[in-house]
Scaffold this motif. Structure first.
Motif, PDB file in Angstrom:
ATOM      1  N   THR A  38      27.186 -63.615 -42.269  1.00 16.94           N
ATOM      2  CA  THR A  38      26.115 -62.790 -41.721  1.00 16.94           C
ATOM      3  C   THR A  38      24.856 -62.965 -42.554  1.00 16.94           C
ATOM      4  OG1 THR A  38      27.682 -61.126 -40.911  1.00 16.94           O
ATOM      5  CG2 THR A  38      25.385 -60.436 -41.140  1.00 16.94           C
ATOM      6  N   GLY A  39      23.741 -63.229 -41.873  1.00 14.01           N
ATOM      7  CA  GLY A  39      22.453 -63.323 -42.544  1.00 14.01           C
ATOM      8  C   GLY A  39      21.770 -61.969 -42.610  1.00 14.01           C
ATOM      9  N   ILE A  40      20.952 -61.797 -43.638  1.00 14.61           N
ATOM     10  CA  ILE A  40      20.149 -60.582 -43.769  1.00 14.61           C
ATOM     11  C   ILE A  40      18.788 -60.832 -43.128  1.00 14.61           C
ATOM     12  CG2 ILE A  40      19.012 -58.991 -45.361  1.00 14.61           C
ATOM     13  CD1 ILE A  40      21.268 -59.365 -47.294  1.00 14.61           C
ATOM     14  N   CYS A  41      18.402 -59.941 -42.229  1.00 18.56           N
ATOM     15  CA  CYS A  41      17.135 -60.050 -41.514  1.00 18.56           C
ATOM     16  C   CYS A  41      16.122 -59.072 -42.111  1.00 18.56           C
ATOM     17  CB  CYS A  41      17.362 -59.749 -40.035  1.00 18.56           C
ATOM     18  SG  CYS A  41      15.863 -59.712 -39.030  1.00 18.56           S
ATOM     19  N   GLY A  42      14.846 -59.383 -41.922  1.00 19.08           N
ATOM     20  CA  GLY A  42      13.800 -58.476 -42.389  1.00 19.08           C
ATOM     21  C   GLY A  42      13.893 -57.101 -41.752  1.00 19.08           C
ATOM     22  N   SER A  43      14.390 -57.035 -40.507  1.00 17.10           N
ATOM     23  CA  SER A  43      14.530 -55.730 -39.860  1.00 17.10           C
ATOM     24  C   SER A  43      15.559 -54.863 -40.576  1.00 17.10           C
ATOM     25  CB  SER A  43      14.906 -55.906 -38.388  1.00 17.10           C
ATOM     26  OG  SER A  43      16.176 -56.494 -38.240  1.00 17.10           O
ATOM     27  N   ASP A  44      16.629 -55.495 -41.079  1.00 19.30           N
ATOM     28  CA  ASP A  44      17.621 -54.749 -41.862  1.00 19.30           C
ATOM     29  C   ASP A  44      16.953 -54.078 -43.062  1.00 19.30           C
ATOM     30  OD1 ASP A  44      19.698 -55.675 -40.225  1.00 19.30           O
ATOM     31  OD2 ASP A  44      20.035 -57.430 -41.478  1.00 19.30           O
ATOM     32  N   ILE A  45      16.082 -54.830 -43.719  1.00 21.87           N
ATOM     33  CA  ILE A  45      15.405 -54.312 -44.909  1.00 21.87           C
ATOM     34  C   ILE A  45      14.450 -53.181 -44.549  1.00 21.87           C
ATOM     35  CG2 ILE A  45      13.951 -54.926 -46.874  1.00 21.87           C
ATOM     36  CD1 ILE A  45      16.804 -56.132 -46.894  1.00 21.87           C
ATOM     37  N   HIS A  46      13.796 -53.272 -43.387  1.00 16.13           N
ATOM     38  CA  HIS A  46      12.913 -52.186 -42.944  1.00 16.13           C
ATOM     39  C   HIS A  46      13.709 -50.890 -42.759  1.00 16.13           C
ATOM     40  CE1 HIS A  46       8.832 -53.678 -42.317  1.00 16.13           C
ATOM     41  NE2 HIS A  46       9.364 -54.845 -41.963  1.00 16.13           N
ATOM     42  N   TYR A  47      14.868 -50.995 -42.134  1.00 20.81           N
ATOM     43  CA  TYR A  47      15.692 -49.792 -41.955  1.00 20.81           C
ATOM     44  C   TYR A  47      16.172 -49.264 -43.309  1.00 20.81           C
ATOM     45  CZ  TYR A  47      15.796 -50.640 -36.925  1.00 20.81           C
ATOM     46  OH  TYR A  47      15.439 -50.816 -35.607  1.00 20.81           O
ATOM     47  N   TYR A  48      16.538 -50.161 -44.197  1.00 22.80           N
ATOM     48  CA  TYR A  48      17.013 -49.770 -45.534  1.00 22.80           C
ATOM     49  C   TYR A  48      15.901 -49.063 -46.309  1.00 22.80           C
ATOM     50  CZ  TYR A  48      19.230 -50.572 -50.169  1.00 22.80           C
ATOM     51  OH  TYR A  48      19.793 -50.445 -51.413  1.00 22.80           O
ATOM     52  N   ALA A  49      14.682 -49.599 -46.239  1.00 21.64           N
ATOM     53  CA  ALA A  49      13.578 -49.071 -47.053  1.00 21.64           C
ATOM     54  C   ALA A  49      12.825 -47.929 -46.374  1.00 21.64           C
ATOM     55  CB  ALA A  49      12.602 -50.202 -47.385  1.00 21.64           C
ATOM     56  N   HIS A  50      12.716 -47.987 -45.040  1.00 21.41           N
ATOM     57  CA  HIS A  50      11.848 -47.027 -44.342  1.00 21.41           C
ATOM     58  C   HIS A  50      12.567 -46.220 -43.261  1.00 21.41           C
ATOM     59  CE1 HIS A  50       8.671 -49.186 -46.389  1.00 21.41           C
ATOM     60  NE2 HIS A  50       9.036 -50.302 -45.801  1.00 21.41           N
ATOM     61  N   GLY A  51      13.728 -46.663 -42.820  1.00 22.18           N
ATOM     62  CA  GLY A  51      14.473 -45.933 -41.813  1.00 22.18           C
ATOM     63  C   GLY A  51      13.975 -46.098 -40.396  1.00 22.18           C
ATOM     64  N   LYS A  52      13.030 -47.001 -40.180  1.00 20.29           N
ATOM     65  CA  LYS A  52      12.524 -47.175 -38.816  1.00 20.29           C
ATOM     66  C   LYS A  52      11.761 -48.487 -38.698  1.00 20.29           C
ATOM     67  CE  LYS A  52       8.199 -44.691 -39.751  1.00 20.29           C
ATOM     68  NZ  LYS A  52       7.311 -43.587 -39.316  1.00 20.29           N
ATOM     69  N   ILE A  53      11.687 -48.956 -37.441  1.00 19.44           N
ATOM     70  CA  ILE A  53      10.792 -50.047 -37.060  1.00 19.44           C
ATOM     71  C   ILE A  53      10.174 -49.628 -35.731  1.00 19.44           C
ATOM     72  CG2 ILE A  53      10.561 -52.477 -36.444  1.00 19.44           C
ATOM     73  CD1 ILE A  53      13.022 -53.081 -38.057  1.00 19.44           C
ATOM     74  N   GLY A  54       8.903 -49.259 -35.752  1.00 21.64           N
ATOM     75  CA  GLY A  54       8.252 -48.798 -34.532  1.00 21.64           C
ATOM     76  C   GLY A  54       9.012 -47.629 -33.936  1.00 21.64           C
ATOM     77  N   PRO A  55       9.419 -47.732 -32.655  1.00 19.72           N
ATOM     78  CA  PRO A  55      10.105 -46.606 -32.004  1.00 19.72           C
ATOM     79  C   PRO A  55      11.578 -46.475 -32.381  1.00 19.72           C
ATOM     80  CG  PRO A  55       9.923 -48.426 -30.468  1.00 19.72           C
ATOM     81  CD  PRO A  55       9.179 -48.847 -31.719  1.00 19.72           C
ATOM     82  N   PHE A  56      12.119 -47.484 -33.073  1.00 12.81           N
ATOM     83  CA  PHE A  56      13.547 -47.467 -33.422  1.00 12.81           C
ATOM     84  C   PHE A  56      13.718 -46.771 -34.771  1.00 12.81           C
ATOM     85  CE2 PHE A  56      12.668 -51.393 -31.000  1.00 12.81           C
ATOM     86  CZ  PHE A  56      13.426 -51.123 -29.864  1.00 12.81           C
ATOM     87  N   GLN A  57      14.279 -45.554 -34.743  1.00  8.94           N
ATOM     88  CA  GLN A  57      14.379 -44.743 -35.942  1.00  8.94           C
ATOM     89  C   GLN A  57      15.838 -44.405 -36.244  1.00  8.94           C
ATOM     90  OE1 GLN A  57      11.634 -41.510 -36.433  1.00  8.94           O
ATOM     91  NE2 GLN A  57      10.145 -42.383 -34.997  1.00  8.94           N
TER      92      GLN A  57
END
Length: 365
Positions: A38-57
């Protein structure tokens, strides 16, 4: 019944290992994949650091991961084209089979898509499970058999490669066209690589880090590079570095406002700009120049029908004749490989930006 070791993001800054219930075959078309890479994606890191990406919380704990490959361990009675033991790549987003988006051939924009490790818009709907676990269930038509020449590590990179392929197919890149790619992260480098294989005559990669630009040339993804920080950061400087070429297509993979503006400024009159990178919010846009030069802007989201299959064919063509004849050295993008027990460390390493390009986590044994 064996458990299902999983990597769970409980809340911001809180990742833990949990042993969850394994998935079960509930449809004749289901398959169970034993996840291996499994690769780590930047979106994974956004959820880890901020808990959201745009409307996805993130409202409740979820299993991480969506860039995975593995081996089929169980199949439903209706599965005909796959068998236990097959090596596969997992496409992590499954649309509603009843949506207009699905019926029209654009399932990637289905608002009801169940996408691994992405919180749904409705907080009352459970989070779709991610792929960072031992066993993952999928419909048979969203897993793809890997050719013998494509390793499981490369199989985990089919997902981000498909993001680039989708943008290129939207722009309908023709053989011999010139392309500029903004951003030399994993998606940018894979997008540039795909552009070369699709037949681009010249590909320039733009970034602010020379080490990333050097890698773009080293793997064969680019024959031109431009450091937009030290090189001037304006259209005339970029075009000069591109031997006076105005690209036919710009593939913007950063989401950064200055790059979006520069993309419009450098593309040829009547050219195309594909917005692949996600911006953090609204950005200024040179609309007058965009209109008077009759440019075309494509929004590009994830990937759609045929993109996964195309990405696998790219890897098969690239490695099928032996490593001494490869066009793009995709394997050099894999800079870090971690054991399952080191998975949290892997996330912290990528989050810290410690020189990683693509980080792969081995599945639990």
């Amino acid at each position: 019944m064996p458990g299902n070791p999983s990597l769970v993001l409980r809340k911001v800054d809180d990742i833990v290992f949990e042993d969850l219930a394994p998935p079960k075959i509930t449809s004749p078309n289901d398959v169970i994949v034993e996840v291996k890479k499994t690769g780590i994606c930047g979106s994974d890191i956004h959820y880890y650091a901020h808990g959201k990406i745009g409307p996805f919380q993130l409202k409740k704990p979820m299993v991480l991961g969506h860039e995975s490959s593995g081996v089929i361990s169980e199949i439903g009675d209706g599965v005909k084209n796959l068998k236990v033991g097959d090596r596969v790549a997992i496409e992590p987003g499954v649309p509603s089979r009843y949506s207009n988006a699905y019926k029209s051939g654009k399932y990637e924009i289905d608002p009801d898509m169940s996408f691994a490790a992405t919180p749904p818009a409705d907080p009352n709907v459970p989070n779709p499970p991610g792929t960072l676990c031992k066993y993952f269930k999928s419909p048979q038509d969203f897993v793809y058999k890997l050719p013998d020449c494509v390793s499981l590590e490369l199989g985990a990179m089919v997902e981000p490669l498909s993001v680039g392929v989708h943008g290129i197919r939207l722009a309908n890149l023709s053989f011999g066209e010139n392309v500029v790619v903004f951003g030399a992260g994993p998606v940018g480098l894979l997008t540039a690589s795909a552009a070369k294989i699709f037949g681009a005559l010249n590909v320039m990669v733009v970034d602010i880090f020379d080490s990333k630009l050097d890698l773009a040339k080293e793997i064969g993804a680019a024959n031109y590079t431009f450091n937009s920080k030290s090189g001037g950061g304006n259209a005339s400087a970029l075009i000069k570095a591109f031997d006076g070429i105005r690209p036919d297509i710009v593939l913007e993979c950063t989401g950064a406002a200055p790059c979006i503006k520069l993309a419009v400024e450098v593309v040829r009159d009547g050219g195309k700009v594909v917005q692949i990178g996600n911006a953090s919010g609204d950005v200024p846009f040179p609309i007058a120049e965009f209109s008077t030069r009759q440019l075309t802007l494509f929004g590009s989201f994830r990937y759609g029908y045929g993109d996964y299959a195309t990405s696998i064919k790219i890897l098969e063509q690239n490695y099928g004749q032996g490593k001494d004849k490869i066009q793009i050295d995709f394997e050099k993008l894999i800079t870090n490989v971690y054991s399952w027990e080191e998975a949290i460390k892997a996330y912290d390493t990528v989050r810290a930006g410690k020189g990683t390009v693509k980080c792969i986590i081995n599945g639990p044994e």
